[in-house]
Design an enzyme around this catalytic site. Structure first.
Site, mmCIF file in Angstrom:
data_model
loop_
_atom_site.group_PDB
_atom_site.id
_atom_site.type_symbol
_atom_site.label_atom_id
_atom_site.label_comp_id
_atom_site.label_asym_id
_atom_site.label_seq_id
_atom_site.Cartn_x
_atom_site.Cartn_y
_atom_site.Cartn_z
ATOM 1 N N HIS A 1 -2.686 -10.988 -10.178
ATOM 2 C CA HIS A 1 -2.579 -11.011 -11.478
ATOM 3 C C HIS A 1 -2.634 -12.243 -12.326
ATOM 4 O O HIS A 1 -1.947 -13.203 -11.870
ATOM 5 C CB HIS A 1 -1.581 -9.809 -12.037
ATOM 6 C CG HIS A 1 -1.504 -8.508 -11.366
ATOM 7 N ND1 HIS A 1 -0.498 -8.032 -11.241
ATOM 8 C CD2 HIS A 1 -2.579 -7.751 -11.124
ATOM 9 C CE1 HIS A 1 -0.564 -6.606 -10.635
ATOM 10 N NE2 HIS A 1 -2.047 -6.590 -10.794
ATOM 11 N N LYS B 1 5.034 -18.505 -14.382
ATOM 12 C CA LYS B 1 5.983 -17.461 -13.969
ATOM 13 C C LYS B 1 6.871 -18.267 -13.172
ATOM 14 O O LYS B 1 6.640 -19.278 -12.301
ATOM 15 C CB LYS B 1 5.328 -16.323 -13.183
ATOM 16 C CG LYS B 1 4.475 -15.569 -14.095
ATOM 17 C CD LYS B 1 3.903 -14.499 -12.947
ATOM 18 C CE LYS B 1 2.771 -13.397 -13.968
ATOM 19 N NZ LYS B 1 2.093 -12.780 -13.149
ATOM 20 N N TYR C 1 10.789 -11.701 -12.486
ATOM 21 C CA TYR C 1 10.384 -12.828 -12.832
ATOM 22 C C TYR C 1 10.354 -13.106 -14.440
ATOM 23 O O TYR C 1 10.387 -12.124 -15.138
ATOM 24 C CB TYR C 1 8.780 -12.850 -12.564
ATOM 25 C CG TYR C 1 7.718 -11.632 -12.814
ATOM 26 C CD1 TYR C 1 7.068 -11.577 -13.868
ATOM 27 C CD2 TYR C 1 8.040 -10.506 -12.252
ATOM 28 C CE1 TYR C 1 6.136 -10.644 -14.092
ATOM 29 C CE2 TYR C 1 7.244 -9.471 -12.258
ATOM 30 C CZ TYR C 1 6.227 -9.528 -13.363
ATOM 31 O OH TYR C 1 5.573 -8.292 -13.861
ATOM 32 N N ASP D 1 -5.295 -2.271 -9.037
ATOM 33 C CA ASP D 1 -5.543 -3.394 -8.166
ATOM 34 C C ASP D 1 -6.653 -3.188 -7.211
ATOM 35 O O ASP D 1 -7.047 -4.228 -6.615
ATOM 36 C CB ASP D 1 -4.089 -3.772 -7.429
ATOM 37 C CG ASP D 1 -3.101 -4.281 -8.590
ATOM 38 O OD1 ASP D 1 -3.497 -4.718 -9.681
ATOM 39 O OD2 ASP D 1 -1.874 -4.474 -7.841
#
Length: 189
Positions: A61, A71, A131, A169
Site C-alpha cells: 500500500h 510510516k 504504525y 489486495d
C-alpha cells in the site's frame, strides 16, 4: 536508539535501547527529539494498529500525492515480515525492496519514507502491528501494487496455500503495469 541503514537509502531499521531488569523491560518506542536528530524532521499525525493471524498478507500500500505518507512501523505481539518497495520513478533502486523481520522480542521498527509501497506478512500465530503516519488516511488517495508480484523477488515466507489476502489486495496491478505517481528528478550538470 540505534539507526541501521538498509540497502535502500532512506529506509531505516530503528533499534531502541532496552533497559531490562528482574521486573521486565522498558524502552522509549518513539522520541520526537531523538528521531529528528538521527533521522530527520517528521510530524506524525496518526497511529494505527491491526491484529492479524498467521498467513495474513497486507499490502503493498501507499497514498498518492498530495497525501503521501512516511510510516514508522513495529510489531508489538508476534512476528511479521515487513517490506518496503521503492516505487519512485527515476530512482536507482526502483522496484527493489527491503525486508525486515519485526517481532515482539527484537522490538525493531522500520521507517518507510514517502515514495515506497509497504506491506507485511504475519509469521506467528497472531500479530499486533502498529504504525505511525505523517499524513492522515485519505481513501481517495489509496494505491497499491500486487503483494504477489513475482518480479519483486520477495520471499514472504508464507506458503502460497496459506496466504490470506483481502479482495482489495488481490486487485492491485503488477509493478510492470503500474504508473507510479512518485518521481525523482535527475540532477542536471
Amino acid at each position: 536508539m540505534e539507526v541501521i541503514k538498509t540497502a535502500i537509502d532512506g529506509v531505516l531499521i530503528i533499534e531502541p535501547r532496552i533497559f531490562r531488569d528482574a521486573r521486565g523491560y522498558f524502552f522509549e518506542s518513539f522520541s520526537q527529539r531523538e528521531f529528528e536528530e538521527k533521522v530527520g524532521p517528521i510530524n506524525f499525525v496518526q497511529d494505527n494498529e491491526s491484529m492479524s493471524s498467521y498467513g495474513v498478507m497486507r499490502g503493498l500500500h501507499f497514498q498518492r500525492p498530495p497525501y503521501t505518507q512516511s510510516k514508522l512501523v513495529r510489531c508489538t505481539r508476534g512476528a511479521v515480515l515487513d517490506v518496503a518497495v521503492d516505487i519512485r520513478r527515476g530512482s536507482p533502486t526502483y522496484g527493489q525492496h527491503v525486508a525486515a523481520e519485526l517481532t515482539e522480542e527484537n522490538h525493531r521498527q522500520l521507517f518507510i519514507p514517502k515514495g515506497f509501497a509497504h506491506g507485511f506478512a504475519v509469521l506467528s500465530e497472531t500479530a499486533v502491528f502498529q504504525y505511525k503516519c505523517d499524513e492522515f488516511y485519505h481513501p481517495e488517495a489509496d494505491g497499491g501494487i500486487s503483494i504477489t508480484d513475482q518480479s519483486l523477488g520477495i520471499d514472504w515466507r508464507i506458503p502460497a496455500g496459506k496466504a490470506i489476502l483481502s479482495e482489495k489486495d488481490t486487485r492491485h496491478p503488477l509493478l510492470r503495469d503500474f504508473d507510479s505517481p512518485f518521481l525523482i528528478q535527475s540532477r542536471q550538470s
